[in-house]
Design a protein around this motif. Structure first.
Motif, mmCIF file in Angstrom:
data_model
loop_
_atom_site.group_PDB
_atom_site.id
_atom_site.type_symbol
_atom_site.label_atom_id
_atom_site.label_comp_id
_atom_site.label_asym_id
_atom_site.label_seq_id
_atom_site.Cartn_x
_atom_site.Cartn_y
_atom_site.Cartn_z
ATOM 1 N N GLU A 6 46.940 -9.015 25.362
ATOM 2 C CA GLU A 6 46.929 -7.674 25.948
ATOM 3 C C GLU A 6 46.870 -6.603 24.854
ATOM 4 N N GLU A 53 38.063 -5.110 31.086
ATOM 5 C CA GLU A 53 39.203 -5.620 31.845
ATOM 6 C C GLU A 53 38.827 -6.899 32.593
ATOM 7 N N HIS A 59 38.703 -9.749 30.127
ATOM 8 C CA HIS A 59 40.065 -10.088 29.736
ATOM 9 C C HIS A 59 40.751 -10.912 30.832
ATOM 10 N N LYS A 113 43.397 -6.496 23.455
ATOM 11 C CA LYS A 113 42.461 -5.819 24.353
ATOM 12 C C LYS A 113 42.621 -4.306 24.243
ATOM 13 N N ASP A 158 36.206 -1.138 32.906
ATOM 14 C CA ASP A 158 36.437 -2.199 33.890
ATOM 15 C C ASP A 158 35.711 -3.490 33.512
#
Length: 401
Positions: A277, A301, A304, A280, A298
Motif C-alpha cells: 500500500e 488502484e 493494485h 502504491k 482508478d
C-alpha cells in the motif's frame, strides 16, 4: 493374431522388484508421481498388447518401467560433513527457512541479513546452533559485500566454502512499464543482478577450490512477461542468463550451477499488504501529471487490487523451495533448473507451446487482469475491462521474493 492374456507379467515383476528395492533404500517416495507413473505404464501395457508381439511388448514395458523408476529415484546425495554455505537474504522467507534447515543438517551456515536486529535475525539466533553466523549485508553497498567476502575467507579456511545461495531479491513496484520509474529498474538490477554478480565473482576462488555449488533463486517472471512485473522480471531474466553462463564456463573447475524458479509462496515480504500500500501511494505521488491523467488513479488502484488478490493464492508451505535448494547443494548431479510450486508445469507449457495471444491472456487471467486506461474509455467514469482480457482472475503464481 492370438495374444497372450498377460504377456508383460515378467516386465511388471521386474518393475515391482525395483520399486520395492528403491522404497526400502528410501530412494523412492510413495506419492502422486509414483502413482502417475504406474498409471502411464498400465496404459502403455494396454497399447503394447494390442499393437506389438508379446516379446516386443515385454521389452518395451520393461524399458519404460526401468526409465520411469530411474527418473523418480532420488539422486544420490553427498555427505554434509563440515560443509560451509553462504546464504543471502535470510531476514525472511526462503533464505531464513533454508538457513534453519541447513543448520539442522549440520552445515556451517553464513547467513546474511539486512538488519542484525530484525525479527528474522533474532529468530535465527534463537533456534539455530552456534555454527550459524549472521552477517549484515546490503547488496547495493560494495563495502558490505567486501566485508562479507573477507569474513567468509577468514572463517572457511578449515572447511572451505561449499556453496553460495543467491537468495536476496527485491521488487519495489507493481505497475506497467510506462508507469514504473526508471529508478525502480535500476534498484532491482542493483540487488537482483549486480549484487549477485559481485558476490559470486568474489567467492569464486573459494568455490573453485572446493569444486562447490552456486544456487540462485530466480523467478518465472524472468521467463514470461508477467503483467506489471517488468522491473523485477527483467532483473531475474538477467541473473538467470548470467548463471547459465557461469554454469558453462565453470564446468572445467567442477562447479555446478543451479537456478530455482519458484511459484508464488507466502513469504513475509510478499504478503506484507501495508508495504505494498505504501509503495502504491509513493507511485501515485511521484507519477507525472500527464501519465496520471492518461491512465487514471482508478487504473492503478485496479492493478493494485488485482495484485493483492493474487497474493491470497500464495502457498504457505515453503518446504518445496527449501528442498530444491538443498538438492542443488547436495545432489551428485543437480539440475540446472528447479521449478517448485503449483501450476508451473502448465504455465511453462502454455508459454512455450501456445500462440502468443493465448499466452498473454492466460498470464493476465492468472495474475493481473488489466482494465482500460482512462484515456481509452470513451468517456466512461470508471475502469472498463479490456475486450480481449479475461476477468475475475484466479492467480496462482509469482510475486516479489
Amino acid at each position: 493374431m492370438e495374444r497372450w492374456p498377460w504377456p508383460s507379467g515378467g516386465a511388471w515383476l521386474l518393475v515391482a522388484a525395483r520399486a520395492l528395492l528403491q522404497l526400502l533404500r528410501s530412494d523412492l517416495r510413495l506419492g502422486r508421481p509414483l502413482l502417475a507413473a504406474l498409471a502411464l505404464l498400465a496404459a502403455l501395457d494396454w497399447l503394447c498388447q494390442r499393437l506389438l508381439p508379446p516379446p516386443a511388448a515385454l521389452v518395451v514395458l520393461a524399458a519404460a518401467g526401468w526409465i520411469a523408476l530411474s527418473r523418480l529415484a532420488r539422486p544420490p546425495r553427498l555427505p554434509v560433513a563440515t560443509r560451509a554455505v553462504l546464504i543471502t537474504g535470510c531476514d525472511t522467507g526462503f533464505g531464513k527457512e533454508t538457513a534453519k534447515k541447513l543448520d539442522a543438517m549440520g552445515f556451517m551456515v553464513l547467513a546474511t541479513v539486512l538488519d542484525l536486529n530484525s525479527p528474522g535475525a533474532q529468530e535465527l539466533r534463537a533456534c539455530c546452533s552456534p555454527r550459524l553466523k549472521l552477517l549484515e549485508m546490503d547488496l547495493t553497498k560494495p563495502e558490505d559485500i567486501k566485508r562479507v567476502l573477507e569474513f567468509t575467507k577468514a572463517h572457511t579456511t578449515g572447511t572451505g566454502l561449499w556453496g553460495l545461495v543467491n537468495n536476496a531479491g527485491l521488487n519495489s513496484v507493481v505497475a506497467d512499464v510506462e508507469l514504473s520509474p526508471v529508478a525502480t529498474f535500476r534498484n532491482c538490477m542493483e540487488v537482483n543482478f549486480f549484487g549477485a554478480l559481485e558476490l559470486t565473482k568474489g567467492l569464486l576462488p573459494l568455490l573453485r577450490h572446493s569444486r562447490g555449488r552456486i544456487v540462485t533463486v530466480g523467478s518465472p517472471a524472468g521467463d514470461m512477461p508477467y503483467p506489471c512485473l517488468a522491473a523485477y522480471g527483467t532483473s531475474k531474466a538477467a541473473v538467470a542468463l548470467l548463471m547459465d553462463t557461469f554454469g558453462c564456463e565453470l564446468i572445467p573447475w567442477g562447479i555446478k550451477v543451479s537456478v530455482i524458479q519458484p511459484g508464488c509462496f507466502k513469504t513475509e515480504s510478499v504478503t506484507n499488504v501495508n508495504l505494498w500500500e505504501k509503495r502504491k501511494q509513493l507511485l501515485l505521488a511521484n507519477l507525472p501529471g500527464e501519465l496520471l491523467q492518461a491512465y487514471g488513479e482508478d487504473y492503478i488502484e485496479h492493478l493494485h487490487g488485482q495484485f493483492l488478490h493474487s497474493l491470497r493464492m500464495a502457498v504457505p508451505d515453503l518446504s518445496p523451495v527449501v528442498d530444491a535448494i538443498i538438492d542443488a547443494l547436495l545432489a551428485a548431479q543437480p539440475r540446472r533448473r528447479y521449478y517448485p510450486g503449483r501450476g508451473l508445469v502448465l504455465m511453462y507449457f502454455i508459454h512455450y507451446y501456445l500462440p502468443e495471444g493465448l499466452r498473454r491472456r492466460f498470464l493476465q487471467n492468472f495474475f493481473i487482469s488489466h482494465c482500460l486506461p482512462r484515456a481509452l474509455r470513451s468517456g466512461q467514469p470508471g475502469p472498463a475491462p479490456a475486450q480481449d482480457t479475461p476477468q475475475d482472475p484466479n492467480p496462482s503464481l509469482v510475486a516479489a521474493r
